[in-house]
Write an enzyme that holds these catalytic residues in place. Sequence first.
Site, mmCIF file in Angstrom:
data_model
loop_
_atom_site.group_PDB
_atom_site.id
_atom_site.type_symbol
_atom_site.label_atom_id
_atom_site.label_comp_id
_atom_site.label_asym_id
_atom_site.label_seq_id
_atom_site.Cartn_x
_atom_site.Cartn_y
_atom_site.Cartn_z
ATOM 1 N N SER A 106 -0.219 -4.943 4.929
ATOM 2 C CA SER A 106 0.689 -4.099 5.294
ATOM 3 C C SER A 106 0.634 -2.810 5.923
ATOM 4 O O SER A 106 1.386 -2.221 6.600
ATOM 5 C CB SER A 106 2.040 -4.286 4.120
ATOM 6 O OG SER A 106 1.278 -3.588 2.980
ATOM 7 N N ASP B 237 -2.156 -7.660 1.900
ATOM 8 C CA ASP B 237 -1.478 -8.499 2.673
ATOM 9 C C ASP B 237 -1.567 -7.904 3.963
ATOM 10 O O ASP B 237 -0.721 -8.216 4.967
ATOM 11 C CB ASP B 237 -0.169 -8.328 2.258
ATOM 12 C CG ASP B 237 0.501 -7.191 2.347
ATOM 13 O OD1 ASP B 237 -0.084 -6.055 2.344
ATOM 14 O OD2 ASP B 237 2.020 -6.998 2.371
ATOM 15 N N GLY C 143 0.269 -5.619 -2.722
ATOM 16 C CA GLY C 143 -1.096 -6.614 -2.643
ATOM 17 C C GLY C 143 -1.912 -6.418 -1.253
ATOM 18 O O GLY C 143 -1.384 -5.962 -0.529
ATOM 19 N N GLU D 85 4.056 1.603 6.224
ATOM 20 C CA GLU D 85 3.157 2.339 5.320
ATOM 21 C C GLU D 85 1.932 3.253 6.023
ATOM 22 O O GLU D 85 1.888 4.379 5.132
ATOM 23 C CB GLU D 85 2.357 1.273 4.639
ATOM 24 C CG GLU D 85 3.106 0.375 3.497
ATOM 25 C CD GLU D 85 2.129 -0.647 2.975
ATOM 26 O OE1 GLU D 85 1.022 -0.601 2.998
ATOM 27 O OE2 GLU D 85 2.730 -1.885 2.556
ATOM 28 N N PRO E 49 -1.676 6.187 -5.803
ATOM 29 C CA PRO E 49 -1.753 7.456 -6.748
ATOM 30 C C PRO E 49 -2.147 8.819 -5.836
ATOM 31 O O PRO E 49 -2.651 8.616 -4.834
ATOM 32 C CB PRO E 49 -3.198 7.435 -7.657
ATOM 33 C CG PRO E 49 -3.864 6.405 -6.655
ATOM 34 C CD PRO E 49 -2.954 5.591 -5.979
ATOM 35 N N HIS F 249 -14.787 8.726 -3.941
ATOM 36 C CA HIS F 249 -14.866 10.031 -3.551
ATOM 37 C C HIS F 249 -16.239 10.424 -3.204
ATOM 38 O O HIS F 249 -16.362 11.875 -2.721
ATOM 39 C CB HIS F 249 -14.036 11.011 -4.237
ATOM 40 C CG HIS F 249 -12.469 10.747 -4.429
ATOM 41 N ND1 HIS F 249 -11.571 10.931 -5.038
ATOM 42 C CD2 HIS F 249 -11.775 10.011 -3.166
ATOM 43 C CE1 HIS F 249 -10.447 10.657 -4.710
ATOM 44 N NE2 HIS F 249 -10.578 9.730 -3.443
ATOM 45 N N HIS G 287 -6.004 1.271 -0.107
ATOM 46 C CA HIS G 287 -4.561 1.679 0.535
ATOM 47 C C HIS G 287 -3.710 0.350 0.912
ATOM 48 O O HIS G 287 -2.701 0.449 0.748
ATOM 49 C CB HIS G 287 -4.480 2.654 1.675
ATOM 50 C CG HIS G 287 -4.919 4.038 1.034
ATOM 51 N ND1 HIS G 287 -3.823 5.052 1.115
ATOM 52 C CD2 HIS G 287 -5.891 4.551 0.307
ATOM 53 C CE1 HIS G 287 -4.520 6.090 0.411
ATOM 54 N NE2 HIS G 287 -5.654 5.831 -0.079
ATOM 55 N N ASP G 288 -4.492 -0.837 1.141
ATOM 56 C CA ASP G 288 -3.784 -1.953 1.371
ATOM 57 C C ASP G 288 -3.502 -2.572 0.241
ATOM 58 O O ASP G 288 -2.109 -2.955 -0.017
ATOM 59 C CB ASP G 288 -4.360 -2.871 2.472
ATOM 60 C CG ASP G 288 -3.615 -4.198 2.658
ATOM 61 O OD1 ASP G 288 -2.474 -4.162 2.791
ATOM 62 O OD2 ASP G 288 -4.228 -5.167 3.023
#
EC number: 1.11.1.7
Length: 349
Positions: A80, A78, A76, A93, A169, A199, A70-71
């Site tokens: 965030s 980072d 990229g 985010e 996704p 998963h 998820h990052d």
Amino acid sequence: MKVSAAVAAAAALLVVVVVVAAAQAEASELKLGYYGKTCRGWENVVKYHVAKAIRANRASGAALVRLIFHDCFVRGCDASVLLDPTPANPHTEKTAPINIGLAAFEVIDEIKAALEERCPGTVSCSDIVVFAARDASSILSNGHVHFDPPAGRLDGKVSRAADAQRDLPDSTFTIGELIRNFRRKNFTVEELVILSGAHAIGVGHCSSFRARLTSPPSQIVPAYRNLLSGRCAAGADPVVPNNVRDEDPRAVAAAFPSFLKKLRRSGEFLDNSYYHNNLARIVTFNSDWQLLTEKEALGHVKEYAENGTLWDEDFSDALVKLSKLPMPPRSKGEIRSHCRVVNGHHHHH
């Protein structure tokens, strides 16, 4: 004479410009052993805290593996995804609907605090996210998933929920949407199938697979569908194990007794069981089942169901590739001193 002097000066200037540009490019070159001279032993600090967190609760290991994806898929790798909302930026985010249930931020904070004490201002939060995911996947797979990622990432200053919604996704995606989504980040159909194997661990929110509760038997085994329906009736938006093998034995005995013998003694074990479950149509998300609807993807699902060792290796390689997704061109990076806030903003616990 004057002309050639001017040319020489211009040439000298050009050399300076090129050298400066190279230095900037180098800052974004990831290297193995990047902190070898500046923060010796930092990897052991990460591993110590990840192992401690997993001993306390194996779910935090799954959360750390989820965090790298998820990052890195958004702007990229980072960090965030770690930024908390602020009055100036209320929609970071982590507030995005697609990031529902992201966790283990406290583990990252703990690692960062320890590293700031050891080598102040040196190790980026984005490197911590990558190496924490590396250690979590190694521990949860009993060492079968192992890889050596390079380091030297910088922390970004931009974090927007809209970017996460656009780039990650969704669990409701069709196979076509999944393939396009991964292709945008330069990942193949095979790598889509490989990364979906994560998963095998973690949990999903009922809101993320609501439509599965009424899907036909060709898409989900009715006994498993009934089990999920019962689970999802138990609250507003409860979480359910992604892996049916980690289900509560009592729920399985009631809804799906034929599966009892396949339950696992310890939950959150990272292996190829996802592929077996998928072929048997006992997976939670639409995006999981969709992998069976396209020839190439289905071939890889069968391949990894048959060969768990191959999946361990390919999953390791896919995480390294994921860890190298770069920040957008011309973005400014830094080494955050607190992972939840950009530098220059006061941090309150």
